[in-house]
Design an enzyme around this catalytic site. Structure first.
Site, PDB file in Angstrom:
ATOM      1  N   ASP A 103       0.825  -1.211   0.000  1.00 11.73           N
ATOM      2  CA  ASP A 103       0.000   0.000   0.000  1.00 11.73           C
ATOM      3  C   ASP A 103       0.856   1.257   0.000  1.00 11.73           C
ATOM      4  O   ASP A 103       2.063   1.217   0.277  1.00 11.73           O
ATOM      5  CB  ASP A 103      -0.949   0.010   1.198  1.00 11.73           C
ATOM      6  N   GLU A 118       0.009  -1.467   5.721  1.00 15.98           N
ATOM      7  CA  GLU A 118       1.098  -1.032   6.596  1.00 15.98           C
ATOM      8  C   GLU A 118       0.941   0.433   6.961  1.00 15.98           C
ATOM      9  O   GLU A 118       1.275   0.845   8.081  1.00 15.98           O
ATOM     10  CB  GLU A 118       2.455  -1.265   5.909  1.00 15.98           C
TER      11      GLU A 118
END
Length: 383
Positions: A81, A143
């Site tokens: 991400d 994350e």
């Protein structure tokens, strides 16, 4: 014969697959396109791939790709991400990789989808059938928000490597220790009313002034009583990042919100910090019963403390040509470390590019990163 795309094409395709993670559902994006790319590429190299769905992640996935047999070996980890972006501050589309001034620009080039492309490039001409110990690639979800992907992976105990490297941008310097992160919201509920008669209301801004005064005392306590000299900022920090209250000068403020950020040192538990905040505000809470609430804005991140003198740290420091160091930001290292492996954070690009408009990775990092990845794999999986 491998038909994997070349390095630039891998970067381009990964950047063109939006994977923004955000707490707010309207800004959050799936990571499936990135996972699918990585799964296809690692499968072509002979890796066995799994893509488990991460619980409480809006249906996002992790990727676990493995090759080689036996126990131990190496885990190379990173996140799929990116942070949200302000398109108005970018010189081009964040999802279009642009080469300019010996840099590759794009959201995720540095932090950190590009790391996976460099791992693939390193593996292209390695004798994967000669591995004596397994190599695992882990690509996580979320994350940048909850770290739920790494937490789920650690809890699953799916692998038990000897060593792990998390490819966050560290300028190829090994990092063996970092701080944690706690973000809390404090809300004061008062009683609104006309400003001409203060006694008929309870001004939430005035109560928040008392709250902030107590938090400043806690901030001083943290800086004076906790210390780790290895850090450039050797004490836990507290930052007031957002405050909002009231709606008009002639109304008693009925509600005031404060958002704060605390960065604990290794050895300080998040639950311990949360209790400290409550204790420091307890007298004000008694003075104004039911008016003050404290909440966690989003899941925090634990601190991480490896060892500068363990064999893996010393070896990677030698291979990279850089002494191992510590940093003030947070990563997935504390969760990866729960697998029982010697864990480091090391990757290409500068952390100064992370979360910035016109994010880029300098082309000078590409070849050294590929060569360093090969050396780490050789020592962990083949030697």
């Amino acid at each position: 014969m491998s038909t994997l795309p070349n390095l630039k094409s891998c970067f381009t395709q990964l950047i063109a697959a939006p994977s923004v993670s955000a707490i707010e559902a309207e800004d959050d994006m799936s990571n499936h396109a990135v996972i699918n790319l990585l799964q296809n590429w690692f499968s072509e190299l002979g890796f066995e791939c799994e893509t488990p769905t991460v619980e409480d992640s809006r249906n996002k996935q992790n990727l676990i790709a493995r090759i080689g047999s036996g126990s131990g070996g190496l885990l190379l980890a990173g996140h799929t991400d990116t942070v949200p972006f302000d398109e108005g501050l970018w010189s081009q589309s964040p999802f279009e990789m642009v080469e300019k001034d010996n840099r590759w620009y794009g959201l995720g080039t540095c932090d950190m989808k590009g790391f996976f492309a460099l791992v693939l490039e390193a593996l292209k001409d390695m004798p994967l059938d000669q591995f004596k110990r397994p190599l695992t690639i882990f690509a996580s979800a979320d994350e940048e928000t909850t770290m739920s992907g790494a937490k789920a992976f650690a809890d699953s105990k799916a692998v038990a490597p000897d060593y792990a490297v998390i490819g966050e941008p560290t300028s190829l310097k090994p990092v063996y220790m970092h701080k944690g992160h706690l973000a809390q919201g404090i809300r004061v509920i008062g009683r609104s009313g006309h400003s001409s008669d203060p006694a008929r209301g309870l001004n939430a801004i005035e109560v928040m002034h008392k709250v902030i005064s107590q938090l400043m005392t806690l901030k001083q306590h943290l800086s004076e009583n906790y210390r780790e000299d290895a850090f450039t900022v050797p004490y836990p920090t507290m930052n007031f990042g957002h405050i909002h209250g009231g709606d008009a000068a002639n109304r008693i403020c009925g509600c005031c919100d404060l958002h704060l950020d605390i960065r604990p040192l290794p050895g300080m538990e998040l639950a311990e910090l949360e209790l400290m905040v409550l204790n420091y505000l307890s007298d004000i809470s008694k003075e104004y019963p039911g008016s003050i609430s404290v909440s966690t804005l989003y899941p925090g991140a634990e601190s991480f403390a490896g060892k500068a003198d363990n064999p893996w740290t010393k070896l990677v420091a030698e291979l990279s040509g850089h002494d191992a160091e510590v940093v003030n930001y947070s990563t997935e290292a504390p969760y990866i470390n729960k697998l029982g492996c010697q864990t480091l954070v090391l990757g290409p690009g500068s952390i100064n590019q992370a979360h910035q408009p016109d994010e880029f990775i300098g082309l000078e990092y590409l070849t050294p990163t590929v060569e360093l990845i090969k050396k780490m794999i050789y020592h962990a999986c083949m030697k």
